[in-house]
Design an enzyme around this catalytic site. Structure first.
Site, short mmCIF file in Angstrom:
data_model
loop_
_atom_site.label_atom_id
_atom_site.label_comp_id
_atom_site.label_asym_id
_atom_site.label_seq_id
_atom_site.Cartn_x
_atom_site.Cartn_y
_atom_site.Cartn_z
N ARG A 148 0.85 -1.19 0.00
CA ARG A 148 0.00 0.00 0.00
C ARG A 148 0.87 1.23 0.00
O ARG A 148 1.73 1.37 0.86
CB ARG A 148 -0.83 0.01 1.31
CG ARG A 148 -2.18 -0.47 1.15
CD ARG A 148 -3.11 -0.16 2.28
NE ARG A 148 -2.60 0.23 3.57
CZ ARG A 148 -3.39 0.59 4.56
NH1 ARG A 148 -4.70 0.61 4.40
NH2 ARG A 148 -2.90 0.93 5.73
N THR A 151 -1.29 7.52 -0.71
CA THR A 151 -2.58 7.36 -1.40
C THR A 151 -3.39 6.19 -0.84
O THR A 151 -4.59 6.08 -1.08
CB THR A 151 -2.36 7.08 -2.90
OG1 THR A 151 -1.71 5.80 -3.02
CG2 THR A 151 -1.51 8.15 -3.54
N ASP A 191 0.27 -3.19 12.40
CA ASP A 191 0.76 -3.55 11.07
C ASP A 191 1.10 -5.04 11.06
O ASP A 191 2.07 -5.49 11.69
CB ASP A 191 2.00 -2.70 10.73
CG ASP A 191 2.42 -2.92 9.28
OD1 ASP A 191 2.63 -4.09 8.88
OD2 ASP A 191 2.52 -1.92 8.54
N ASP A 200 4.67 -6.06 9.79
CA ASP A 200 5.72 -5.71 10.76
C ASP A 200 5.69 -6.64 11.96
O ASP A 200 6.74 -7.07 12.46
CB ASP A 200 5.55 -4.26 11.23
CG ASP A 200 6.04 -3.27 10.19
OD1 ASP A 200 6.72 -3.69 9.23
OD2 ASP A 200 5.74 -2.07 10.34
C1 PRP Z 1 -1.15 -4.54 4.43
C2 PRP Z 1 -1.99 -5.80 4.53
C3 PRP Z 1 -2.77 -5.76 3.25
C4 PRP Z 1 -3.03 -4.29 3.07
C5 PRP Z 1 -4.42 -4.00 3.53
O1 PRP Z 1 -0.07 -4.75 3.61
O2 PRP Z 1 -1.22 -6.96 4.69
O3 PRP Z 1 -2.11 -6.31 2.13
O4 PRP Z 1 -2.09 -3.61 3.89
O5 PRP Z 1 -4.74 -2.69 3.27
P1 PRP Z 1 -5.86 -2.27 2.21
O6 PRP Z 1 -7.04 -3.14 2.46
O7 PRP Z 1 -6.12 -0.84 2.58
O8 PRP Z 1 -5.29 -2.42 0.85
P2 PRP Z 1 1.06 -3.65 3.33
O9 PRP Z 1 0.68 -2.81 2.18
O10 PRP Z 1 1.36 -2.93 4.62
O11 PRP Z 1 2.27 -4.52 2.86
P3 PRP Z 1 3.15 -5.59 3.64
O12 PRP Z 1 2.28 -6.82 3.83
O13 PRP Z 1 4.27 -5.84 2.69
O14 PRP Z 1 3.58 -5.01 4.95
N1 URA Z 2 -2.48 -3.13 7.08
C1 URA Z 2 -2.13 -3.60 8.30
O1 URA Z 2 -1.17 -4.36 8.44
N2 URA Z 2 -2.87 -3.20 9.35
C2 URA Z 2 -3.93 -2.38 9.24
O2 URA Z 2 -4.57 -2.08 10.26
C3 URA Z 2 -4.27 -1.92 7.96
C4 URA Z 2 -3.53 -2.32 6.88
#
Ligand code: PRP
Ligand code: URA
Length: 215
Positions: free
Chosen positions: A110, A114, A206, A209
């Site tokens: 994400r 944005t 997160d 993380d």
């Molecule tokens: C997080 C999560 C989803 C997304 C959800 O991933 O694991 O993929 O955000 O958010 P959305 O419904 O608003 O799209 P992130 O983009 O943080 O990536 P990561 O898993 O690599 O940390």
């Molecule tokens: N992605 C995450 O990992 N946590 C949230 O709460 C939203 C998006």
């Protein structure tokens, strides 16, 4: 017990063990090792529920005593598709339940400003049109990532897709259902709302993380 409102397309897995484990996941003091184990266990329990209507076909079996006819899951191997990174945390738990499943990968992150998904990787097994897919991501927040992943799978020919997450926000569920009404959504918790940064409240922070110990 408080009731949880339902949304079109959504199945909330209410099993007490799942609910218990989700509370442990939310706890900010849960260390990475335990967090990982909990994601693994919840994913397995959710997959049990999400695969309840997989089609079966008869199979001849020779028991130590006689021949009989049993049932086996029909068709091509079930395919798990984690959305990188956090979806990876759900794969091993489901593979314990379905060891023969294939695993595809969709890379998305994400954009911090944005909140829209940016894609960077896509690889799934062939003959997509003949497979059942479980798309995996612990968090369904705005729904942008899930919609984009499901759209990419459909462009590759997938027709039977289910989406599994641990924690969902109502806005994300609605966005996915509006874009892909044919895709059932399963979650372990339907939370209250998103904050101004697109994080789920109360949520668990997160997920990527916390799974991988990054910050
Ligand atoms: C997080 C999560 C989803 C997304 C959800 O991933 O694991 O993929 O955000 O958010 P959305 O419904 O608003 O799209 P992130 O983009 O943080 O990536 P990561 O898993 O690599 O940390
Ligand atoms: N992605 C995450 O990992 N946590 C949230 O709460 C939203 C998006």
């Amino acid at each position: 017990m408080p009731t949880t409102p339902s949304l079109p397309g959504l199945t909330l897995v209410r099993h007490p063990l799942v609910q218990h484990k989700v509370s442990l996941l939310r706890d900010r003091s849960t260390p990475t090792k335990i967090f990982k184990e909990l994601v693994d266990e919840i994913a397995m329990l959710m997959a049990y529920e999400a695969t309840i209507d997989l089609p079966l076909e008869p199979v001849d079996v020779e028991t130590p005593l006689e021949r009989t006819v049993g049932q086996r899951v029909a068709g091509k191997k079930l395919t798990l598709v984690p959305i990188l990174r956090a979806g990876l945390g759900m794969v091993d738990g489901i593979l314990k339940l379905v060891p023969s499943a294939r695993v595809g990968h969709i890379g998305l992150y994400r954009d911090h400003d944005t909140l829209e998904p940016v894609d960077y990787y896509f690889k799934i097994p062939g003959e997509a049109g003949e497979r059942d897919f479980l798309v995996l991501d612990p968090m369904l927040a705005t729904g942008g990532s899930a919609v984009s992943a499901i759209s990419a799978l459909k462009r590759a020919g997938a027709a039977r897709i289910r989406f599994l997450c641990l924690v969902a926000a109502p806005a994300g569920v609605t966005r996915v259902h509006e874009a892909h009404p044919d895709v059932p959504i399963f979650c372990a918790a339907l939370d209250r709302q998103l904050n101004e940064h697109g994080y789920i409240l109360p949520g668990l922070g997160d997920a990527g993380d916390r799974l991988f110990g990054t910050r």
